[in-house]
Design a protein around this motif. Structure first.
Motif, PDB file in Angstrom:
ATOM      1  N   VAL A 132       0.840  -1.203   0.000  1.00 25.70           N
ATOM      2  CA  VAL A 132       0.000   0.000   0.000  1.00 25.70           C
ATOM      3  C   VAL A 132       0.872   1.249   0.000  1.00 25.70           C
ATOM      4  N   ASN A 133       1.898   1.264   0.836  1.00 23.19           N
ATOM      5  CA  ASN A 133       2.775   2.435   0.877  1.00 23.19           C
ATOM      6  C   ASN A 133       3.530   2.625  -0.428  1.00 23.19           C
ATOM      7  N   ASP A 134       3.919   1.532  -1.072  1.00 29.96           N
ATOM      8  CA  ASP A 134       4.584   1.631  -2.368  1.00 29.96           C
ATOM      9  C   ASP A 134       3.653   2.262  -3.398  1.00 29.96           C
ATOM     10  N   ALA A 135       2.397   1.830  -3.393  1.00 30.55           N
ATOM     11  CA  ALA A 135       1.415   2.415  -4.332  1.00 30.55           C
ATOM     12  C   ALA A 135       1.204   3.894  -4.042  1.00 30.55           C
ATOM     13  N   LEU A 136       1.216   4.264  -2.761  1.00 30.25           N
ATOM     14  CA  LEU A 136       1.011   5.666  -2.390  1.00 30.25           C
ATOM     15  C   LEU A 136       2.167   6.555  -2.831  1.00 30.25           C
ATOM     16  N   THR A 137       3.362   6.039  -2.808  1.00 26.94           N
ATOM     17  CA  THR A 137       4.530   6.872  -3.109  1.00 26.94           C
ATOM     18  C   THR A 137       4.990   6.787  -4.560  1.00 26.94           C
ATOM     19  N   ARG A 138       4.435   5.887  -5.334  1.00 26.93           N
ATOM     20  CA  ARG A 138       4.866   5.721  -6.724  1.00 26.93           C
ATOM     21  C   ARG A 138       4.367   6.841  -7.633  1.00 26.93           C
ATOM     22  N   VAL A 139       3.276   7.477  -7.270  1.00 25.52           N
ATOM     23  CA  VAL A 139       2.645   8.470  -8.139  1.00 25.52           C
ATOM     24  C   VAL A 139       2.770   9.842  -7.501  1.00 25.52           C
ATOM     25  N   PRO A 140       3.221  10.838  -8.260  1.00 32.95           N
ATOM     26  CA  PRO A 140       3.302  12.192  -7.696  1.00 32.95           C
ATOM     27  C   PRO A 140       1.907  12.719  -7.374  1.00 32.95           C
ATOM     28  N   THR A 141       1.793  13.369  -6.228  1.00 29.68           N
ATOM     29  CA  THR A 141       0.496  13.914  -5.827  1.00 29.68           C
ATOM     30  C   THR A 141       0.341  15.374  -6.212  1.00 29.68           C
ATOM     31  N   ALA A 142       1.419  16.001  -6.554  1.00 24.41           N
ATOM     32  CA  ALA A 142       1.362  17.407  -6.957  1.00 24.41           C
ATOM     33  C   ALA A 142       1.591  17.522  -8.461  1.00 24.41           C
ATOM     34  N   ALA A 143       1.025  18.572  -9.033  1.00 23.02           N
ATOM     35  CA  ALA A 143       1.269  18.842 -10.449  1.00 23.02           C
ATOM     36  C   ALA A 143       2.746  19.177 -10.623  1.00 23.02           C
ATOM     37  N   LEU A 144       3.365  18.506 -11.562  1.00 22.20           N
ATOM     38  CA  LEU A 144       4.801  18.677 -11.777  1.00 22.20           C
ATOM     39  C   LEU A 144       5.077  19.919 -12.622  1.00 22.20           C
ATOM     40  N   LEU A 145       6.272  20.456 -12.449  1.00 27.94           N
ATOM     41  CA  LEU A 145       6.699  21.593 -13.257  1.00 27.94           C
ATOM     42  C   LEU A 145       7.128  21.078 -14.621  1.00 27.94           C
ATOM     43  N   GLN A 146       6.518  21.605 -15.654  1.00 25.74           N
ATOM     44  CA  GLN A 146       6.847  21.255 -17.035  1.00 25.74           C
ATOM     45  C   GLN A 146       7.378  22.517 -17.720  1.00 25.74           C
ATOM     46  N   TRP A 147       8.053  22.321 -18.833  1.00 23.32           N
ATOM     47  CA  TRP A 147       8.612  23.468 -19.536  1.00 23.32           C
ATOM     48  C   TRP A 147       8.401  23.300 -21.028  1.00 23.32           C
ATOM     49  N   ASP A 148       7.661  24.217 -21.578  1.00 23.16           N
ATOM     50  CA  ASP A 148       7.414  24.227 -23.015  1.00 23.16           C
ATOM     51  C   ASP A 148       8.368  25.225 -23.649  1.00 23.16           C
ATOM     52  N   GLU A 149       9.057  24.829 -24.718  1.00 21.79           N
ATOM     53  CA  GLU A 149      10.049  25.712 -25.347  1.00 21.79           C
ATOM     54  C   GLU A 149       9.431  27.017 -25.827  1.00 21.79           C
ATOM     55  N   LYS A 150       8.191  26.982 -26.246  1.00 17.82           N
ATOM     56  CA  LYS A 150       7.541  28.180 -26.779  1.00 17.82           C
ATOM     57  C   LYS A 150       6.897  29.022 -25.674  1.00 17.82           C
ATOM     58  N   ASP A 151       6.134  28.349 -24.791  1.00 22.54           N
ATOM     59  CA  ASP A 151       5.353  29.083 -23.784  1.00 22.54           C
ATOM     60  C   ASP A 151       5.999  29.149 -22.403  1.00 22.54           C
ATOM     61  N   GLY A 152       7.072  28.431 -22.180  1.00 22.03           N
ATOM     62  CA  GLY A 152       7.745  28.497 -20.890  1.00 22.03           C
ATOM     63  C   GLY A 152       7.193  27.509 -19.876  1.00 22.03           C
ATOM     64  N   PRO A 153       7.387  27.824 -18.589  1.00 22.68           N
ATOM     65  CA  PRO A 153       7.010  26.872 -17.542  1.00 22.68           C
ATOM     66  C   PRO A 153       5.492  26.811 -17.318  1.00 22.68           C
ATOM     67  N   TYR A 154       5.060  25.635 -16.929  1.00 21.77           N
ATOM     68  CA  TYR A 154       3.661  25.426 -16.533  1.00 21.77           C
ATOM     69  C   TYR A 154       3.622  24.187 -15.638  1.00 21.77           C
ATOM     70  N   ARG A 155       2.519  24.032 -14.909  1.00 19.36           N
ATOM     71  CA  ARG A 155       2.354  22.868 -14.028  1.00 19.36           C
ATOM     72  C   ARG A 155       1.309  21.945 -14.626  1.00 19.36           C
ATOM     73  N   ALA A 156       1.584  20.663 -14.592  1.00 17.72           N
ATOM     74  CA  ALA A 156       0.642  19.677 -15.124  1.00 17.72           C
ATOM     75  C   ALA A 156       0.880  18.330 -14.461  1.00 17.72           C
ATOM     76  N   THR A 157      -0.197  17.600 -14.272  1.00 19.86           N
ATOM     77  CA  THR A 157      -0.098  16.235 -13.777  1.00 19.86           C
ATOM     78  C   THR A 157       0.078  15.322 -14.973  1.00 19.86           C
ATOM     79  N   VAL A 158       1.147  14.568 -14.966  1.00 19.27           N
ATOM     80  CA  VAL A 158       1.448  13.670 -16.074  1.00 19.27           C
ATOM     81  C   VAL A 158       0.770  12.335 -15.813  1.00 19.27           C
ATOM     82  N   CYS A 159       0.017  11.885 -16.790  1.00 14.63           N
ATOM     83  CA  CYS A 159      -0.643  10.589 -16.643  1.00 14.63           C
ATOM     84  C   CYS A 159      -0.726   9.912 -17.998  1.00 14.63           C
ATOM     85  N   PRO A 160       0.414   9.512 -18.550  1.00 11.68           N
ATOM     86  CA  PRO A 160       0.328   8.811 -19.824  1.00 11.68           C
ATOM     87  C   PRO A 160      -0.348   7.461 -19.644  1.00 11.68           C
ATOM     88  N   VAL A 161      -0.748   6.882 -20.743  1.00 11.27           N
ATOM     89  CA  VAL A 161      -1.504   5.634 -20.709  1.00 11.27           C
ATOM     90  C   VAL A 161      -0.804   4.568 -19.883  1.00 11.27           C
TER      91      VAL A 161
END
Length: 198
Positions: free
Chosen positions: A99-128
């Motif tokens: 249970v603790n492994d499942a809890l810590t495997r996924v980020p709970t906060a929106a991560l800092l992302q960086w787009d070359e054109k628009d700059g920094p933004y926050r988003a939760t990554v959830c690919p398939v």
């Protein structure tokens, strides 16, 4: 009739499942009278249906057997934690670790992302390929919430053999459904009639 429709026809969600998806999760393997057994996570297709019905994955998530196996494994760990809580026993370290492994495997906060054109933004990554990790984390967090809440005092197992479902006791009710309650009352009535004729 497939397993999902069989379980839905036979048993409605147990009391407390509307609050805690973890209850529905552990109750996704159901022992029924007559030696029947329904596993709503038994195949990749039924596991995908269960996740979709609970808002934990899109309908087209494409759950594979490896994912369904991980879900069934987590279910047994959470079931073990529920059983320990109901019995007043220490939890198995492997169940706590899972249970603790499942809890810590996924980020709970929106991560800092960086787009070359628009700059920094926050988003939760959830690919398939991370859908399962997010589903497991959600179930694990919900189980932890239940086990650490005042509702944990009401957590019991259904009192109608062979039913193996968990529920939150409300009042004097000790069974997960009307059907299980009817079975208990019928067994008691039969026992009284048998004793009276003996």
């Amino acid at each position: 009739m497939n397993e999902t429709s069989l379980a839905d026809t036979v048993l409605p969600p147990a009391p407390g499942a509307e609050q805690y998806v973890a209850l529905d999760f552990v109750n996704s393997a159901v022992a029924l009278p007559g030696g029947q057994f329904v596993d709503l996570l038994g195949t990749p297709a039924t596991a995908n249906q269960w996740l979709t019905a609970h808002g934990l994955a899109p309908a087209d998530a494409g759950v594979q057997e490896m994912c369904a196996t991980q879900l069934r494994s987590m279910r047994e760990h959470v079931r073990g934690l529920f059983a320990a809580r109901v019995a007043g026993l220490p939890a198995l370290p492997t169940a706590l670790s899972a249970v603790n492994d499942a809890l810590t495997r996924v980020p709970t906060a929106a991560l800092l992302q960086w787009d070359e054109k628009d700059g920094p933004y926050r988003a939760t990554v959830c690919p398939v390929n991370e859908i399962l990790d997010h589903a497991l984390a959600a179930v694990a967090a919900n189980a932890a919430d239940l086990l650490t809440s005042p509702d944990a005092e009401s957590l019991i197992t259904c009192d109608s053999p062979p039913c193996n479902r968990y529920l939150l006791r409300r009042g004097r009710r000790h069974w997960c459904s009307t059907r299980c309650g009817d079975r208990v009352r019928a067994a008691r009535a039969y026992a009284r009639r048998t004793q009276a004729t003996a």
